[in-house]
Design an enzyme around this catalytic site. Structure first.
Site, PDB file in Angstrom:
ATOM      1  N   GLU A  25       0.878  -1.280   0.004  1.00 42.50           N
ATOM      2  CA  GLU A  25      -0.005  -0.233   0.100  1.00 42.50           C
ATOM      3  C   GLU A  25       0.910   1.203  -0.051  1.00 42.50           C
ATOM      4  O   GLU A  25       1.809   1.321   0.699  1.00 42.50           O
ATOM      5  CB  GLU A  25      -1.042  -0.070   1.289  1.00 42.50           C
ATOM      6  CG  GLU A  25      -1.720   1.256   1.485  1.00 42.50           C
ATOM      7  CD  GLU A  25      -2.633   1.162   2.703  1.00 42.50           C
ATOM      8  OE1 GLU A  25      -3.322   1.853   2.717  1.00 42.50           O
ATOM      9  OE2 GLU A  25      -2.021   0.281   3.589  1.00 42.50           O
ATOM     10  N   LYS A  40      -9.592   2.353  -2.371  1.00 44.68           N
ATOM     11  CA  LYS A  40      -9.741   1.873  -0.948  1.00 44.68           C
ATOM     12  C   LYS A  40     -11.241   2.361  -0.305  1.00 44.68           C
ATOM     13  O   LYS A  40     -11.510   3.617  -0.469  1.00 44.68           O
ATOM     14  CB  LYS A  40      -8.784   2.332  -0.054  1.00 44.68           C
ATOM     15  CG  LYS A  40      -8.748   1.634   1.240  1.00 44.68           C
ATOM     16  CD  LYS A  40      -7.680   2.071   2.132  1.00 44.68           C
ATOM     17  CE  LYS A  40      -7.547   1.689   3.369  1.00 44.68           C
ATOM     18  NZ  LYS A  40      -6.270   2.033   4.330  1.00 44.68           N
ATOM     19  N   CYS A  85      -5.662  -2.737   2.991  1.00 50.02           N
ATOM     20  CA  CYS A  85      -5.159  -2.652   4.175  1.00 50.02           C
ATOM     21  C   CYS A  85      -6.430  -2.922   5.034  1.00 50.02           C
ATOM     22  O   CYS A  85      -6.857  -3.885   5.429  1.00 50.02           O
ATOM     23  CB  CYS A  85      -4.630  -1.387   4.503  1.00 50.02           C
ATOM     24  SG  CYS A  85      -3.593  -1.538   5.934  1.00 50.02           S
TER      25      CYS A  85
END
Length: 267
Positions: free
Chosen positions: A47, A113, A147
Site C-alpha cells: 500500500e 480503498k 489494508c
C-alpha cells in the site's frame, strides 16, 4: 496438466514521502535478471508504495498520467507481466488511496480503498471508494482490497460463481502495523476460508515517518486457510505458484458457497 498462476510479492521498507526515491528502489529491486528463473503473472507491491502511509494527500497526490502510474505501465511491459500496488491519486478534485493494476498493452485499471482508517484520520484526507472491482489477468479473476478493508467481511465477500464479481484470488496490499500483526494473519486466513479462494497479503517493513513499526508478514494463504508462502520480516521478493485446478476441485467437493446468505451493501 494443472493451470497455475504465479505471483511475486514484494516486501520492503519505504522511503517516507519520497516518490522518486521509492520508484528508484523498486526499479532496482525488480531488475529483469531477477526473474530469469521465475516468470510471474502478477507482481504485488505494498500500500502507498511510493510514499508510505501518509496523510499528506494534497502535497503528494499524482494523476493517472504521472510518475507512479507511468512507472507501473513501463515495468509491466519490461517484465511482461501484471504489476500492482496502491498510491495517492487525485481524480476530479478528490484524493484516493488507489490500487492500480498495469498490464502490457492494456490501460491501467484500479480500485479505490473503501474503508479509510479513521484512527489515523485517513477519512479526513481521502475519499472512500464506492464500488467493488473484479480485475482479470489472463483469465484469472482478482479482487483487489487495501489494508483496513481486511476487517470488513461483508465488503470482501466472494459472490457465487454465477454472479458478477466472483473471484479466485483476493489481494490485500497494506501498511499494517506490527502491534496488530496477530489480527493481520488471522484475518487473512479467515478471508481465504470463508471465500474459498487464495488470499495474498503484501505488507511493508521498517519504520515510517510517524514512528510506526511494520514487521512485514506478507503471506499467501490457500483456500483452506493454510499459509503457503510466509515472508516473515525479510525484505525482498517471494514467489508462489497457485494451483487453480485444485481451487476449482475444492469448491466442487465442498460447495459452501451454495448456502451463502444474500445481502446488499449500501454505498
Amino acid at each position: 496438466m494443472s493451470e497455475y498462476f504465479d505471483i511475486t510479492v514484494v516486501q520492503s521498507d519505504l522511503v517516507w514521502e519520497n516518490i522518486a526515491a521509492n520508484i528508484d528502489h523498486f526499479d532496482k529491486l525488480l531488475e529483469i535478471e531477477k526473474f530469469a528463473e521465475t516468470s510471474p503473472d502478477l507482481i504485488l507491491l505494498p500500500e502507498m508504495f511510493t510514499t508510505g502511509f501518509t496523510m499528506q494527500s494534497q502535497a503528494l497526490a499524482e494523476t493517472m498520467q504521472d510518475q507512479t502510474v507511468s512507472w507501473l505501465r513501463e515495468k509491466s511491459v519490461a517484465l511482461n507481466c501484471a504489476i500492482a500496488g496502491s498510491a495517492i491519486i487525485v481524480d476530479e478534485g478528490q484524493f484516493f488511496n488507489r490500487f492500480v493494476l498495469a498490464q502490457p498493452k492494456q490501460d491501467p485499471v484500479w480500485y479505490d480503498k473503501r474503508h479509510l482508517f479513521r484512527m489515523s484520520q485517513e477519512n479526513d484526507h481521502y475519499s472512500a471508494g464506492q464500488s467493488h472491482q473484479c480485475l482479470e489477468i489472463g483469465g484469472i479473476r482478482l479482487s483487489p482490497q487495501i489494508c483496513y478493508d481486511l476487517r470488513f467481511p461483508a465488503w470482501t465477500r466472494n459472490p457465487s460463481p454465477s454472479e458478477l464479481g466472483h473471484y479466485q484470488i483476493q489481494t490485500f496490499v497494506a501498511n499494517w502495523p506490527a502491534r496488530r500483526r496477530n489480527h493481520w494473519l488471522k484475518l487473512l486466513q479467515a478471508r481465504a476460508i470463508e471465500n474459498q479462494c487464495y488470499v495474498v497479503g503484501v505488507n511493508r517493513i521498517g519504520l515510517d515517518g510517524n514512528g510506526v513499526e511494520y514487521c512485514g508478514d506478507s503471506v499467501v494463504v490457500d483456500f483452506q486457510g493454510e499459509i503457503i508462502l510466509d515472508m516473515k520480516s525479510k525484505a525482498g521478493l517471494g514467489h508462489v505458484s497457485l494451483d487453480m485446478d485444485a481451487l476449482s476441485a475444492y469448491r466442487g467437493d465442498f460447495p459452501a458457497w451454495k448456502d451463502s446468505d444474500r445481502f446488499q451493501i449500501e454505498t
